[in-house]
Design an enzyme around this catalytic site. Structure first.
Site, PDB file in Angstrom:
ATOM      1  N   LEU A  50       0.793  -1.223   0.000  1.00 52.79           N
ATOM      2  CA  LEU A  50       0.000   0.000   0.000  1.00 52.79           C
ATOM      3  C   LEU A  50       0.829   1.278   0.000  1.00 52.79           C
ATOM      4  O   LEU A  50       0.546   2.215   0.736  1.00 52.79           O
ATOM      5  CB  LEU A  50      -0.945   0.007   1.214  1.00 52.79           C
ATOM      6  CG  LEU A  50      -1.925  -1.159   1.298  1.00 52.79           C
ATOM      7  CD1 LEU A  50      -2.877  -0.957   2.466  1.00 52.79           C
ATOM      8  CD2 LEU A  50      -2.700  -1.322   0.002  1.00 52.79           C
ATOM      9  N   CYS A  79      -6.164  -6.300   1.978  1.00 50.30           N
ATOM     10  CA  CYS A  79      -4.775  -6.275   1.524  1.00 50.30           C
ATOM     11  C   CYS A  79      -3.923  -7.200   2.381  1.00 50.30           C
ATOM     12  O   CYS A  79      -3.856  -7.038   3.594  1.00 50.30           O
ATOM     13  CB  CYS A  79      -4.194  -4.884   1.557  1.00 50.30           C
ATOM     14  SG  CYS A  79      -2.522  -4.883   0.906  1.00 50.30           S
TER      15      CYS A  79
HETATM   16  C1  LIG Z   1       1.518  -4.879  -8.148  1.00 47.94           C
HETATM   17  C2  LIG Z   1       0.137  -4.976  -7.595  1.00 47.94           C
HETATM   18  C3  LIG Z   1      -0.318  -4.020  -6.689  1.00 47.94           C
HETATM   19  C4  LIG Z   1      -1.603  -4.100  -6.159  1.00 47.94           C
HETATM   20  N1  LIG Z   1      -2.047  -3.130  -5.296  1.00 47.94           N
HETATM   21  C5  LIG Z   1      -3.326  -3.192  -4.828  1.00 47.94           C
HETATM   22  C6  LIG Z   1      -3.845  -2.148  -4.005  1.00 47.94           C
HETATM   23  O1  LIG Z   1      -3.166  -1.167  -3.695  1.00 47.94           O
HETATM   24  N2  LIG Z   1      -5.125  -2.275  -3.548  1.00 47.94           N
HETATM   25  C7  LIG Z   1      -5.926  -3.345  -3.881  1.00 47.94           C
HETATM   26  O2  LIG Z   1      -7.081  -3.380  -3.473  1.00 47.94           O
HETATM   27  N3  LIG Z   1      -5.463  -4.327  -4.673  1.00 47.94           N
HETATM   28  C8  LIG Z   1      -4.192  -4.275  -5.162  1.00 47.94           C
HETATM   29  N4  LIG Z   1      -3.725  -5.286  -5.973  1.00 47.94           N
HETATM   30  C9  LIG Z   1      -4.619  -6.417  -6.311  1.00 47.94           C
HETATM   31  C10 LIG Z   1      -5.299  -6.158  -7.645  1.00 47.94           C
HETATM   32  O3  LIG Z   1      -6.112  -5.019  -7.558  1.00 47.94           O
HETATM   33  C11 LIG Z   1      -6.151  -7.371  -8.038  1.00 47.94           C
HETATM   34  O4  LIG Z   1      -7.130  -7.556  -7.028  1.00 47.94           O
HETATM   35  C12 LIG Z   1      -5.330  -8.647  -8.173  1.00 47.94           C
HETATM   36  O5  LIG Z   1      -4.078  -8.344  -8.737  1.00 47.94           O
HETATM   37  C13 LIG Z   1      -6.025  -9.707  -9.033  1.00 47.94           C
HETATM   38  O6  LIG Z   1      -6.204  -9.274 -10.360  1.00 47.94           O
HETATM   39  P1  LIG Z   1      -5.158  -9.672 -11.525  1.00 47.94           P
HETATM   40  O7  LIG Z   1      -4.911 -11.157 -11.384  1.00 47.94           O
HETATM   41  O8  LIG Z   1      -5.822  -9.309 -12.804  1.00 47.94           O
HETATM   42  O9  LIG Z   1      -3.901  -8.889 -11.280  1.00 47.94           O
HETATM   43  C14 LIG Z   1      -2.448  -5.189  -6.521  1.00 47.94           C
HETATM   44  C15 LIG Z   1      -1.978  -6.152  -7.424  1.00 47.94           C
HETATM   45  C16 LIG Z   1      -0.710  -6.063  -7.963  1.00 47.94           C
HETATM   46  C17 LIG Z   1      -0.254  -7.115  -8.931  1.00 47.94           C
END
Ligand SMILES: Cc1cc2nc3c(=O)[nH]c(=O)nc-3n(C[C@H](O)[C@H](O)[C@H](O)COP(=O)(O)O)c2cc1C
Ligand SMILES: Cc1cc2nc3c(=O)[nH]c(=O)nc-3n(C[C@H](O)[C@H](O)[C@H](O)COP(=O)(O)OP(=O)(O)OC[C@H]3O[C@@H](n4cnc5c(N)ncnc54)[C@H](O)[C@@H]3O)c2cc1C
Ligand SMILES: Cc1cc2nc3c(=O)[nH]c(=O)nc-3n(C[C@H](O)[C@H](O)[C@H](O)COP(=O)(O)OP(=O)(O)OC[C@H]3O[C@@H](n4cnc5c(N)ncnc54)[C@H](O)[C@@H]3O)c2cc1C
Ligand SMILES: Cc1cc2nc3c(=O)[nH]c(=O)nc-3n(C[C@H](O)[C@H](O)[C@H](O)COP(=O)(O)O)c2cc1C
Ligand code: FES
Ligand code: FES
Lengths: 227, 296, 296, 227
Positions: free
Chosen positions: C56, C113
């Site tokens: 975060l 998170c």
């Molecule tokens: C590098 C990175 C940073 C992320 N930061 C946050 C965040 O700050 N807050 C949040 O709710 N989810 C965060 N996530 C989770 C993503 O929003 C998402 O829920 C998760 O990556 C699954 O989707 P995806 O498989 O398409 O990446 C982050 C994911 C990644 C890969």
């Protein structure tokens, strides 16, 4: 059950299907109706395939590309390698008085090898279209039926005339045959992860109980099936 | 370091030669009463693994003891019996009955099967009840589907488990390519295979740090490299599951790949690899190689 | 049906053109105070996805409102602000302050998170507090790391959430190829990408069935086919995360692939796909095609 | 920042490294020290690579196969296609009085393109072995140092003689140079998932604060780094 990494010798289109020929590499072809598990490139699980033909030093499979695994298998080309396991399961009982082969769609797959083992008995093959029916060329002495007509119609017309039916095809066809010919031997399908009794994924209902099709079948006596 | 099969991923009766290629054979989970399991379809493939909703199909304790166990006893490899239930008493009963059987080397408590409607009572209660019923080594098998799996591990340890089996599957869904409907009749099923590996590795690492208990590591292990990583994370043995379906020769292959990998990693014998990922701060280790921190 | 970015996977300031290719932009999670995030290394690749332990990192509420939000307001696409905290009061405070800002279309409550030591209080409390602080649409973002995510969804619904964002990452571990030590300084990190897809799909399916709330589906979406499956499972919009790193053009590509896929599936407009996986018993549908049950 | 699907024109070994040449397809080469994100076949994430050379209609990258991604990239062959993104980040500031290029190991990668832009200034290159040193052939007017000797030794001998150092290499080398030549421009590395500021994964500590290297760098003034 044996394992080997084999090389693709050739892959030819047969109507919408692909005839995949691989080197035998010491694998037994097994009995007609038995199957092999073929590694599907890029997929986590292998796919069950009936042996279609057993040319010298080769094993041939007829593949209907219905999804990712069969599409991957159908796109293999000479020189590619894949892991294969088999022969697996129980095939057709042979040594019958008056055998009659009945196939529907890709259900034709095990029949060429079966026909050879039985010396080319009469066969009844049903297909969705003339294009699909091109696969009938693999089975000698075959009468071809194309939709809207169904194989079960000529079969019904034959009546109870002492034929021993050996069939493979879609479930509704097998169910209909089970009613027409209680002595028939039917090759069924189920999703399979392993093919050798390990995963319990291929459960089918036999005499009211869930059994592993890869262990009890895939060829079953019609009576066994009567729900 | 032993190589086992993951419970439910091998039937020693239909594939005895594969069972003999293992250092110990683990049975499919046995419940007090016979279970047919869930209605088919109960397996589905996904891009990087598979789903299953077998639902603990098994002959039930009595028939297992009378028909299955004697044969397993003649296999020639140690036998672990996985047990599952829907109430604390089930586990006590199962362990009590198994305790008399010398063929049984250890008991795995499956407290985490995701395919049964009934939720098992608290892990601690189950382990305590089992502990009271048998002197045999108890391995408690946990699911990674929790905010902190190490809490469950600590509870199991406090209640007297001798080791942990990590991990069981985690719920996943697959939709049919054509109908867009769930492939499995139960809709969701347990995800296993390569997709599960990083999750399993994290669970092994956390539980080893939290308990120091012997761990049978599993979850997507397909190669000797994977096996080495599970050992480094804290496992003292590993189990093969989904990989057995595509490669029944995996036990032998993984064993030789593992030896080579351990050599290459300078570990020597794989037994020396257990827990290697712990110890000196990884941050430091990293700095010597890729440190993205510029504070020299 | 809208295509959003997954929170934390796009910075509209460094890549405005990509942000504009979305139907709405979601910010990285904002916390009351500034956070540097965790020590590097804080990303690692795994075979079928990636791990992150960013922790975060964000400028904090005040600076976000003074320096970031005005620019986002000029983007030309609706802005969703993701908020996170370590106590119920944090969420109330964040929502209360954001409520005054017309540029903010909706607020996503990141209650899941996995990269912060502190565990947020119960989801229901957080949602209720947020609900009391703002009239803006609230989307509660849940982690799939629980025995039954739909319980959390129900709790969020009862507390007044307008929708759900499913799913956040689940803890995973990666070991360095050479050192066998954790690649991330925090050891474990959140798993995202293709490996997460079946788990995410199961969460969307279960929460749609349990609540009927609008759902932003995410977790390994890389293609129009993936997007269609999330809609069928119950999502009314989808979000792209990890795929943006390898293909910043994903929003446009997935949008066109999705239209084609929806056509091919006979659904017509993708909007009609939401919930398709529910309805007539999948078992029945299956039986018509592959039924492994022989009872004709 | 532009995106394109480009074709591999060629891939030649250079000592232990591979020089991967791809078609430009409208992509700007950018400034020396800038980098591109290259799709690594079979891997979920792309890999950051400095532009090494910009032949007409081509972009060339020098790849050190240290892990799965770079191994996948190094095994590409003519005709293969890959997605690439760039140019990204901030390159070297040019227009200097007396530039001196300093590289260590694969840190030589951005120097050929940089050298061309500066008209072939003197260069000091350090390598682990003579085999690795074969990469020096890509940089004109290069003095080569092989371990156990380190590039920092001849650099120290030069003393404070008005050279503007532009360097790239392993962190300990860059840290040492930062002490020797406070006015140096240094190209750093960090694991990167996106390369364009989206993932916050490339955090590095600058003046006591964590910053995104892909946004602030990869080339940074030595002062900025002083911890
Ligand atoms: C590098 C990175 C940073 C992320 N930061 C946050 C965040 O700050 N807050 C949040 O709710 N989810 C965060 N996530 C989770 C993503 O929003 C998402 O829920 C998760 O990556 C699954 O989707 P995806 O498989 O398409 O990446 C982050 C994911 C990644 C890969
Ligand atoms: C013992 C046995 C022998 C077989 N022999 C052959 C053979 O010789 N040639 C051949 O082409 N196929 C054969 N099959 C069927 C074949 O194994 C499946 O079609 C294949 O596993 C499907 O995998 P997929 O990834 O291509 O499709 P999947 O993704 O598994 O399925 C794609 C679509 O096809 C449907 N489908 C899934 N499984 C089947 C199935 N078993 N039959 C029909 N539709 C299905 C699904 O509903 C889905 O919509 C056999 C099956 C068994 C059990
Ligand atoms: C801006 C920038 C420009 C770069 N330019 C080049 C270039 O022109 N040519 C080139 O070959 N490489 C370059 N790199 C480094 C390259 O991107 C990494 O080596 C690569 O991402 C590693 O990926 P992998 O999957 O091969 O190895 P990984 O699996 O990521 O790592 C394999 C092993 O190498 C170590 N490692 C990981 N990352 C790095 C790293 N960045 N440097 C050294 N060791 C590492 C790990 O500790 C691990 O043990 C650059 C990096 C950055 C940030
Ligand atoms: C088809 C199948 C059946 C399973 N049955 C059981 C079981 O009965 N009891 C149990 O504890 N785990 C069972 N599991 C989970 C495995 O033992 C193992 O924990 C999981 O599959 C992860 O390992 P893998 O990824 O190597 O398969 C089963 C897994 C599969 C794939
Ligand atoms: S396919 Fe695995 S048990 Fe039949
Ligand atoms: S690499 Fe993603 S922010 Fe720098």
């Amino acid at each position: 059950m044996q394992r080997a990494r084999v090389e693709v010798v050739g892959a030819e289109p047969v109507g919408p299907y692909t005839l995949l020929r691989v080197a035998r590499r010491g694998l037994e072809p097994g009995r007609p109706g038995q199957f092999f598990m073929l590694e599907a490139p890029g997929r986590p699980l292998p796919r069950p395939m009936s042996l279609c033909l057993a040319p010298p030093r080769e094993l041939a499979f007829l593949i209907d590309p219905v999804g990712p695994g069969t599409r991957a298998l159908a796109s293999l080309t000479a020189g590619d390698e894949l892991r294969i396991l088999g022969p697996l399961g129980n095939g057709y009982r042979l040594g019958l008085e008056r055998p009659l082969l009945v196939g529907g769609g890709i259900g034709v797959a095990p029949l060429p090898y079966l026909s050879a083992a039985l010396g080319g008995p009469p066969a009844l093959l049903g297909f969705r279209s003339d294009w699909h029916a091109e696969a009938a060329a693999l089975v000698p002495a075959a009468e071809i039926v194309v939709e809207p007509r169904l194989v079960t119609e000529p079969l019904a017309e034959l009546g109870p005339c002492g034929y021993s039916v050996l069939a493979c095809g879609p479930e509704p066809m097998l169910a209909a045959i089970a009613r027409l010919a209680p002595s028939a031997q039917l090759a069924w399908e189920a999703p399979m992860a392993c093919g050798y009794g390990a995963c319990y994924g291929c459960a089918v209902e036999l005499r009211g109980e869930l059994k592993r099709l890869c262990v009890e079948g895939p060829v079953l006596a019609a009576e066994a099936v009567a729900a | 370091m032993r190589i086992l099969n993951a419970s439910g991923c091998l039937d020693a009766q239909t594939a005895p030669s594969i069972a003999r290629s293992l250092d110990a054979f683990v049975t499919k989970t046995v419940t007090p009463l016979p279970r047919e399991g869930n209605a088919p379809p109960r397996i589905a493939e996904v891009s990087h693994g598979m789903l299953n909703s077998i639902g603990l199909a098994n002959p039930g304790l009595d028939r297992f003891l009378s028909h299955t166990l004697p044969g397993l006893g003649r296999l020639g490899v140690p036998v672990w019996v996985s047990v599952g239930g829907f109430a604390v008493g089930d586990y006590a009963l199962l362990c009590d009955r198994l305790d008399e059987h010398p063929e049984v080397e250890a008991i795995e408590l499956n407290v985490s099967c995701p395919n049964v409607e009934e939720v098992p009572a608290g892990v601690a209660e189950i382990v305590a009840a089992a502990r009271g019923a048998t002197g045999k080594p108890l391995y408690t098998k946990l699911s990674p589907a929790s905010a902190d799996v190490s809490e469950f591990a600590r509870a199991a340890q406090a209640a007297g488990t001798d080791g942990l089996s990590l991990v069981n599957t985690i719920l996943g869904l697959a939709l049919d390519e054509r109908t867009l409907r769930p492939v499995l009749s139960r809709r969701a099923g347990g995800l296993s295979g390569p997709a599960l590996k990083p999750i399993a590795l994290a669970a092994v690492y956390a539980c080893y740090e939290a308990t120091g208990l012997p761990i049978v590591g599993m979850g997507g292990i397909s190669s000797g490299r994977d096996a080495l990583e599970f050992l480094a994370a804290g496992a003292s043995s590993i189990a093969l599951g989904t990989i057995l379906f595509s490669d029944p020769g995996a036990p032998g292959r993984v064993r030789s790949e593992l030896s080579a990998q351990a050599e290459a990693a300078g570990v020597g014998d794989p037994d020396n690899a257990t827990g290697l990922a712990h110890g000196p701060s990884p941050a430091l280790v990293q700095n010597r190689q890729v440190s993205p921190s510029l504070s020299a």
